[in-house]
Design an enzyme around this catalytic site. Structure first.
Site, short mmCIF file in Angstrom:
data_model
loop_
_atom_site.label_atom_id
_atom_site.label_comp_id
_atom_site.label_asym_id
_atom_site.label_seq_id
_atom_site.Cartn_x
_atom_site.Cartn_y
_atom_site.Cartn_z
N MET A 7 0.84 -1.20 0.00
CA MET A 7 0.00 0.00 0.00
C MET A 7 0.88 1.26 0.00
O MET A 7 0.42 2.35 0.35
CB MET A 7 -0.94 -0.01 1.21
CG MET A 7 -1.91 -1.20 1.17
SD MET A 7 -3.43 -0.90 2.07
CE MET A 7 -2.81 -0.68 3.73
N HIS A 12 8.84 1.20 3.53
CA HIS A 12 9.90 1.21 4.55
C HIS A 12 10.74 -0.05 4.39
O HIS A 12 10.51 -0.84 3.47
CB HIS A 12 9.28 1.33 5.95
CG HIS A 12 8.21 0.31 6.23
ND1 HIS A 12 8.45 -1.05 6.26
CD2 HIS A 12 6.88 0.45 6.47
CE1 HIS A 12 7.34 -1.70 6.52
NE2 HIS A 12 6.34 -0.82 6.64
N HIS A 54 9.00 -3.46 3.72
CA HIS A 54 8.63 -3.70 2.32
C HIS A 54 9.88 -4.04 1.49
O HIS A 54 9.87 -4.95 0.67
CB HIS A 54 8.00 -2.45 1.70
CG HIS A 54 6.74 -1.98 2.35
ND1 HIS A 54 6.65 -0.79 3.02
CD2 HIS A 54 5.51 -2.54 2.43
CE1 HIS A 54 5.42 -0.62 3.47
NE2 HIS A 54 4.71 -1.67 3.13
N LYS A 104 4.98 -10.06 9.59
CA LYS A 104 4.41 -9.01 10.44
C LYS A 104 2.87 -9.11 10.43
O LYS A 104 2.22 -8.94 11.45
CB LYS A 104 4.91 -7.66 9.91
CG LYS A 104 4.02 -6.50 10.06
CD LYS A 104 4.20 -5.85 11.39
CE LYS A 104 3.49 -4.53 11.50
NZ LYS A 104 2.26 -4.43 10.76
N ARG A 106 2.08 2.66 9.76
CA ARG A 106 1.27 3.32 10.79
C ARG A 106 2.09 3.83 11.97
O ARG A 106 1.59 4.61 12.78
CB ARG A 106 0.17 2.37 11.29
CG ARG A 106 -0.91 2.14 10.25
CD ARG A 106 -2.11 1.43 10.82
NE ARG A 106 -3.23 1.47 9.90
CZ ARG A 106 -3.59 0.47 9.09
NH1 ARG A 106 -2.93 -0.67 9.10
NH2 ARG A 106 -4.62 0.60 8.26
P1 AMP Z 1 1.37 -2.96 3.48
O1 AMP Z 1 1.92 -1.92 2.58
O2 AMP Z 1 1.28 -2.56 4.91
O3 AMP Z 1 0.09 -3.58 2.95
O4 AMP Z 1 2.42 -4.16 3.47
C1 AMP Z 1 2.82 -4.79 2.27
C2 AMP Z 1 3.57 -6.04 2.61
O5 AMP Z 1 4.72 -5.73 3.41
C3 AMP Z 1 2.73 -7.03 3.44
O6 AMP Z 1 2.96 -8.34 2.97
C4 AMP Z 1 3.25 -6.83 4.83
O7 AMP Z 1 3.11 -7.98 5.65
C5 AMP Z 1 4.72 -6.54 4.56
N1 AMP Z 1 5.33 -5.84 5.70
C6 AMP Z 1 4.85 -4.73 6.33
N2 AMP Z 1 5.64 -4.41 7.38
C7 AMP Z 1 6.63 -5.33 7.42
C8 AMP Z 1 7.75 -5.57 8.27
N3 AMP Z 1 8.01 -4.78 9.30
N4 AMP Z 1 8.54 -6.65 8.01
C9 AMP Z 1 8.28 -7.46 6.97
N5 AMP Z 1 7.24 -7.31 6.12
C10 AMP Z 1 6.43 -6.26 6.34
#
Ligand code: AMP
Length: 282
Positions: A30, A34, A37, A149, A187
């Site tokens: 999304m 960081h 990702h 996570k 977040r």
């Molecule tokens: P998001 O952008 O929050 O939807 O996350 C995209 C992907 O990155 C998802 O598969 C999350 O589980 C992964 N992700 C988010 N934060 C972390 C983290 N701290 N360590 C590893 N993977 C992460």
């Protein structure tokens, strides 16, 4: 790196790569990227020949009173990072092309998604499974990467891939943490300085649980009680859930044995953070 909003162009470019014998890797995100990702992206880059990343803040997975509007957006910086990490193709679609006005089809996993975060965020996982199914159909990856996570999310995606015979293999990559062990999350940016400091209690509680299990404690209730003590010491903390479950299916357990999920969802002020670790007893 090619960036496109077009579904047709994604299909064309990925199709050409596959024709040339390339393995296609995919990391859905999304945005507000960081190091968490980026670790998925680096892993995917190593394991595939053609790497696709998507950035789409999926309105369907946010509840009416959740943070869709204020969710961090930084496409310029995200693009720079993706280029640096040698991503081949960025899919950055518009919401009205993903959800056309007559959209009426949803994908729902009915077991794992009812538990834990599914209880506190009704509709959330249906939003996730619907968008992930659409993205898989658009990108048609060989390998897709998700973070530990969001362990429940990763497990649900593995389940829909199995139940619905998706062609992609689902890979789960480890959680990346800050120096003080807070799990990286887009977040975290919402936290005040005081909340940010207090949020370390989540990992302290997870570590305490692991220590107790290694010390032969088998009763989840006793461990959860200790974890709650650690977290409720922090004035801004409000526990949503702390759970110890079977790591395979997130079912409740009476005794700890085999692969075990220890997870927490805690509000610090208005910000809801989740984290987990997986331990095996031996
Ligand atoms: P998001 O952008 O929050 O939807 O996350 C995209 C992907 O990155 C998802 O598969 C999350 O589980 C992964 N992700 C988010 N934060 C972390 C983290 N701290 N360590 C590893 N993977 C992460």
């Amino acid at each position: 790196m090619i960036t496109t909003k077009s579904i047709a162009k994604i299909k064309k470019l990925v199709g050409e790569s596959r024709k040339n014998g390339k393995t296609v890797g995919f990391v859905p995100t999304m945005g507000a990227l960081h190091k968490g990702h980026l670790s998925l992206i680096d892993k995917a880059k190593k394991e595939s020949d053609y790497l696709v990343v998507s950035i789409f803040i999926n309105p369907l997975q946010f509840g009416p009173s959740e943070d869709f509007k204020k969710y961090p957006r930084n496409i310029k910086k995200d693009k720079q990072l993706l280029k640096k990490h040698e991503v081949n193709l960025l899919f950055y679609p518009q919401a009205d092309k993903i959800y056309t006005p007559d959209f009426s089809t949803f994908v729902q996993e009915k077991k794992i998604s009812k538990k834990l975060c599914g209880k506190s965020r009704p509709g959330h996982f249906q939003g996730v499974t619907t968008i992930v199914t659409k993205l898989f159909n658009i990108v048609q990856p060989d390998l897709s990467y998700f973070g530990q996570k969001d362990y429940q999310q990763a497990l649900i995606i593995k389940k829909i891939a199995k139940d619905l015979n998706f062609a992609t293999k689902i890979k789960i990559a480890p959680t990346i943490r800050e120096k003080d062990k807070l799990a990286l999350s887009s977040r975290n940016a919402y936290l005040s300085r005081k909340e940010r400091k207090e949020s370390r209690a989540i990992y302290r509680a997870l570590t305490q649980a692991k220590k107790m299990i290694k010390g032969k404690e088998k009763n989840p209730k006793i461990i959860i009680k200790e974890m709650k003590k650690i977290i409720t010491k922090e004035p801004a903390a409000k526990i949503d859930y702390i759970e110890i479950r079977n790591a395979k299916n997130l079912e409740k357990i009476k005794t700890i044995e085999g692969k075990t999920f220890i997870g927490a969802a805690v509000y610090f002020g208005k910000t809801r953070l989740i984290d987990n670790i997986i331990v095996s007893k031996n």
